[in-house]
Write an enzyme that holds these catalytic residues in place. Structure first.
Site, PDB file in Angstrom:
ATOM      1  N   ARG A  52    -142.872  -6.130 -36.944  1.00 25.71           N
ATOM      2  CA  ARG A  52    -143.189  -4.927 -36.160  1.00 25.71           C
ATOM      3  C   ARG A  52    -141.912  -4.353 -35.539  1.00 25.71           C
ATOM      4  NH1 ARG A  52    -144.886  -5.371 -31.168  1.00 25.71           N
ATOM      5  NH2 ARG A  52    -146.150  -7.219 -31.531  1.00 25.71           N
ATOM      6  N   TYR A 104    -149.554  22.904 -37.045  1.00 25.73           N
ATOM      7  CA  TYR A 104    -150.500  21.944 -37.633  1.00 25.73           C
ATOM      8  C   TYR A 104    -151.605  21.658 -36.606  1.00 25.73           C
ATOM      9  CZ  TYR A 104    -152.533  17.688 -39.364  1.00 25.73           C
ATOM     10  OH  TYR A 104    -153.444  16.744 -39.761  1.00 25.73           O
ATOM     11  N   ASP A 177    -140.763  20.003 -36.599  1.00 23.02           N
ATOM     12  CA  ASP A 177    -141.587  19.467 -37.687  1.00 23.02           C
ATOM     13  C   ASP A 177    -141.127  20.182 -38.958  1.00 23.02           C
ATOM     14  OD1 ASP A 177    -143.519  18.934 -39.608  1.00 23.02           O
ATOM     15  OD2 ASP A 177    -145.202  19.000 -38.202  1.00 23.02           O
ATOM     16  N   LYS A 202    -146.368  13.974 -47.216  1.00 22.09           N
ATOM     17  CA  LYS A 202    -146.301  15.212 -48.004  1.00 22.09           C
ATOM     18  C   LYS A 202    -145.133  15.158 -48.985  1.00 22.09           C
ATOM     19  CE  LYS A 202    -149.429  16.417 -44.924  1.00 22.09           C
ATOM     20  NZ  LYS A 202    -150.739  15.882 -44.971  1.00 22.09           N
TER      21      LYS A 202
HETATM   22  C1  LIG Z   1    -146.917  20.150 -40.887  1.00 26.64           C
HETATM   23  C2  LIG Z   1    -147.635  18.857 -40.642  1.00 26.64           C
HETATM   24  N1  LIG Z   1    -147.238  18.074 -39.637  1.00 26.64           N
HETATM   25  C3  LIG Z   1    -147.851  16.899 -39.376  1.00 26.64           C
HETATM   26  C4  LIG Z   1    -148.935  16.470 -40.121  1.00 26.64           C
HETATM   27  C5  LIG Z   1    -149.587  15.148 -39.803  1.00 26.64           C
HETATM   28  O1  LIG Z   1    -149.204  14.210 -40.749  1.00 26.64           O
HETATM   29  P1  LIG Z   1    -150.099  12.959 -41.214  1.00 26.64           P
HETATM   30  O2  LIG Z   1    -151.329  13.501 -41.866  1.00 26.64           O
HETATM   31  O3  LIG Z   1    -149.180  12.212 -42.128  1.00 26.64           O
HETATM   32  O4  LIG Z   1    -150.426  12.185 -39.978  1.00 26.64           O
HETATM   33  C6  LIG Z   1    -149.380  17.246 -41.180  1.00 26.64           C
HETATM   34  C7  LIG Z   1    -150.532  16.805 -41.987  1.00 26.64           C
HETATM   35  O5  LIG Z   1    -151.196  17.562 -42.649  1.00 26.64           O
HETATM   36  C8  LIG Z   1    -148.718  18.477 -41.442  1.00 26.64           C
HETATM   37  O6  LIG Z   1    -149.123  19.288 -42.449  1.00 26.64           O
END
Ligand SMILES: Cc1ncc(COP(=O)(O)O)c(C=O)c1O
Length: 383
Positions: A52, A104, A177, A202
């Site tokens: 961990r 998001y 992000d 992604k």
């Molecule tokens: C732009 C963006 N940020 C964060 C996330 C969250 O990621 P995760 O689904 O891997 O937790 C997503 C998920 O769709 C996303 O599209």
């Protein structure tokens, strides 16, 4: 191979060029052990005691991502949400944060609730409007400005360099992000950001077969140390096999993202003149509101994500998604296969997402197949 003077595409393809010392294998061994043996004199000279805290499966993917983003260090997390929430959990009660109005959706909802329970103040601002960001930031009180560019699901573009200047002027950090842009197209740290976040689920992984997240820091400062400690103590770590798969996926990041960009651009141009389409939202279209900033900030393409607003409102949008044959009707993005979804159905009743909007993640298939499939689906939905 050191990362100096070697292009990021080469670093990615060779996963930093590392070769396993024992076996000379070009693909790294998969470390699954959760614990590590002490030396005879009670020391831990391997530097590891428990997975961990220090999992060897993370070393190579974290080092590669840090090199691609030009950061000092990267940390892998169990998901993009685990990575993003770790940043907010490093804030102290009383701190103020600024986040995008449109981003998001699940993270925006979480921020709205968490800031209340954690004693934080939050303002949601339109991050493409620099005056709105200036108005939202509170000198000496704002500790974090969060943005997402291109931002879900309208692909609003944040001028990272300009927002970094505003954030730093108030003594706040800027976190970006960069899931959709990827380090292939944008390197936020070079533009002034302090932290870069990815849903590694992604593009970084790219094959829709793991859920993972990552953070990269410009500097290993006190704030970053709190994030690091939170990962160890809260335990939101990635599994070893997922880390191994992520490294394998990152080796093909550049050709995948470049192909997705070519496809998204061609799809956007084709659909922009389609009679059943009201509007195409894509940073690569010259009339898109954030196009000029995107052209400056994104190198080599405008990303694989676009949205299409169709004539006929929600029923026509849903019918279009129902009629595709090659595209997969599913949420998520950044995989080799193209995905289409009626976004408002995913986000729920409070969403700012227009009801006639379809979110498209262009994959790496033949672009003309993808365009032909969308045309026939649009036609079928409007019959
Ligand atoms: C732009 C963006 N940020 C964060 C996330 C969250 O990621 P995760 O689904 O891997 O937790 C997503 C998920 O769709 C996303 O599209």
């Amino acid at each position: 191979m050191t990362s100096q003077n070697i292009s990021p595409a080469t670093l990615a393809a060779q996963a930093l060029g590392r070769v396993d010392e024992k076996t000379r294998a070009v693909a790294p061994p998969l470390h699954l052990s959760s614990t590590f043996v002490r030396d005879e004199d009670n020391q831990y000279r391997s530097g590891r005691n428990y997975a961990r805290a220090d999992n060897p499966a993370f070393d190579q993917p974290e080092a590669l991502l840090a090199a691609l983003e030009n950061g000092e260090e990267a940390l892998l997390f169990a998901s993009g949400m685990a990575a993003a929430t770790a940043v907010f959990q490093a804030l102290q009660p009383g701190d103020h944060v600024v986040a995008p109005k449109v981003m998001y959706w699940s993270l925006r909802n979480w921020i709205a609730g968490f800031t209340k329970t954690w004693g934080l103040a939050v303002d949601f601002a339109e991050m493409s409007d620099l005056d709105a960001v200036r108005r939202a930031v509170r000198p000496n009180r704002t500790k974090l400005v969060w943005t997402e560019t291109p931002g879900n699901p309208m692909w609003n573009i944040t001028d990272i360099a300009a927002v970094a200047e505003i954030a730093h002027g108030a003594d706040a950090k800027l976190a970006v992000d960069s899931t959709v842009a990827t380090p292939v197209l944008t390197r936020p740290i070079q533009l002034g950001a302090d932290i870069v976040m990815h849903s590694a689920t992604k593009y970084l992984n790219g094959h829709s077969d793991i859920v993972a997240g990552a953070l990269v820091t410009r500097a290993k400062d006190e704030f970053w140390k709190r994030i690091e400690q939170n990962r160890v103590q809260l335990g939101g770590i990635l599994g070893s096999f997922e880390a191994w798969l992520l490294l394998r996926g990152m080796r093909t990041l550049f050709p995948r993202v470049r192909t997705a960009c070519v496809n998204a651009q061609a799809i956007s141009e084709a659909l922009a003149v389609h009679p059943h389409v009201r509007a195409v939202l894509y940073p690569g279209l010259p009339d898109f509101s954030g196009h000029d900033v995107a052209a400056r900030q994104m190198q080599g393409g405008f990303g694989g994500m676009l949205s299409v607003r169709v004539h006929g409102g929600e029923p026509a949008a849903i019918a279009t998604a129902a009629n595709v044959r090659i595209w997969k009707r599913a949420t998520s993005l950044g995989g080799v296969e193209s995905l289409i979804e009626h976004r408002a159905s995913v986000e729920g009743p409070d969403t700012p997402c227009p009801p006639d909007l379809l979110r498209l993640s262009a994959g790496i298939e033949d672009g003309s197949d993808l365009i032909a499939d969308l045309r026939q689906a649009l036609d079928a939905a409007h019959r």
